[in-house]
Design an enzyme around this catalytic site. Structure first.
Site, PDB file in Angstrom:
ATOM      1  CB  CYS A 112      -0.811   0.145   1.318  1.00  0.00           C
ATOM      2  SG  CYS A 112      -2.083  -1.163   1.331  1.00  0.00           S
ATOM      3  CG  HIS A 235      -3.472   3.613   2.537  1.00  0.00           C
ATOM      4  ND1 HIS A 235      -4.363   3.103   1.277  1.00  0.00           N
ATOM      5  CD2 HIS A 235      -2.982   2.536   3.260  1.00  0.00           C
ATOM      6  CE1 HIS A 235      -3.916   1.817   0.951  1.00  0.00           C
ATOM      7  NE2 HIS A 235      -3.031   1.405   2.686  1.00  0.00           N
ATOM      8  CG  ASN A 265      -6.826  -0.783   1.668  1.00  0.00           C
ATOM      9  OD1 ASN A 265      -5.988  -0.038   0.980  1.00  0.00           O
ATOM     10  ND2 ASN A 265      -5.894  -1.517   2.710  1.00  0.00           N
TER      11      ASN A 265
END
Length: 310
Positions: A112, A235, A265
């Site tokens: 990520c 994020h 996500n």
């Protein structure tokens, strides 16, 4: 010479999967998902829609937004942990489709945090005047590595792509500072076997601590303070983690990007996907000081302070 974002684009699959849809196939509830994660729905790519397909669509938009041609791109960096195949890279696949004939190409694997790693790598090439334009894409098809029988992870992830062109910008704009980091001792807490495996409690503790620290660190490196920050783009992993970062910077709610409710996500794609939305809705303006921060499997993390604009 300062490097900054001179073009940006995104791509999101058409299929929307809501929390109500997940209620029908697993032991979970819309209320629990929203309370614990902030997610209401996510996009899921079609079976015949590959990671490279999404990357290609986002990249085309970024190139157009930058006002350049694919032939002008010197390097392609694709941040992903879900490539079509182990090789060739997604970067090589889209190089051919874009017609970026002179571009070197490789994928970046930092989960990520991959988009942050890609941006910082691009910065070095631009500011050393080796390259003029670098295409950095964050893209994931996490649906293909998600165990849809595991209610702890299946509710979290979505698919999508975001792309940026990194190039020279005016002296008072662009990337002011950055931080990249890794802690391999935490690799056991978040990894992919056949599917994504996560120790949610440990990842949560790490992310809350590291995201806030990294935000403060990049401000200090740039000689700035919390009062200088105009907008935070974390994020989009979990609303509670994002809120902890916002509170660390003493920012009001409206100064933090929030797209997790719509897209879940999306790993390396989440920050560029969010930037496009924030630009379209007028939350980011030229000369704003933006802090971008992310974390991921590895464990990895990265943060960037950037003065927006060309």
């Amino acid at each position: 010479m300062k490097a900054g974002i001179v073009g940006i684009g995104r791509y999101l699959p058409e299929k929307v999967v809501t929390n109500k849809d997940l209620e029908k196939i697993m032991d979970t509830s819309d209320e629990w998902i929203r309370t614990m994660t902030g997610i209401e729905e996510r996009r899921i790519a079609a079976d015949d829609e590959n990671t490279s397909d999404m990357a290609f669509e986002a990249a085309k938009k970024a190139i157009q937004d930058a006002g350049i041609t694919a032939e002008e791109i010197d390097l392609i960096l694709v941040a992903t942990v879900t490539p079509d195949t182990p090789f060739p890279s997604v970067a090589c696949r889209i190089q051919e489709r874009l017609g970026a004939k002179k571009a070197a190409a490789m994928d970046v694997s930092a989960a990520c945090a991959g988009f942050m790693y890609g941006i910082v790598t691009a910065k070095q090439f631009i500011e050393s005047e080796v390259y003029k334009y670098v295409l950095v894409v964050g893209v994931e098809k996490l649906s293909k590595v998600t165990d849809w029988n595991d209610r702890n992870t299946a509710v979290l992830f979505g698919d999508g792509a975001g792309a940026t062109i990194i190039g020279p910008v005016s002296e008072n704009r662009g990337i002011l500072s950055f931080e990249l980091g890794a802690d391999g001792t935490g690799s056991k807490h978040l990894y992919q076997d056949e599917y994504i495996i996560m120790n949610g409690r440990e990842v949560f503790k790490f992310a809350v601590r590291q995201m806030g620290e990294s935000c403060i660190n990049v401000l200090e490196k740039a000689g700035l303070t919390k009062d200088d920050v105009d907008f935070l783009i974390p994020h989009q992993a979990n609303i509670r983690i994002m809120e902890a970062s916002r509170q660390r910077l003493d920012l009001p709610v409206e100064k933090m990007s929030k797209t997790i409710n719509k897209y879940g996500n999306t790993s390396a794609a989440s920050i560029p996907i969010s930037i496009v939305e924030d630009l379209e809705e007028g939350r980011i303006k030229d000369d704003d000081l933006i802090v971008m921060v992310g974390f991921g499997g590895g464990l990895t993390w990265g943060a960037i302070a950037i003065r927006w604009g060309k």
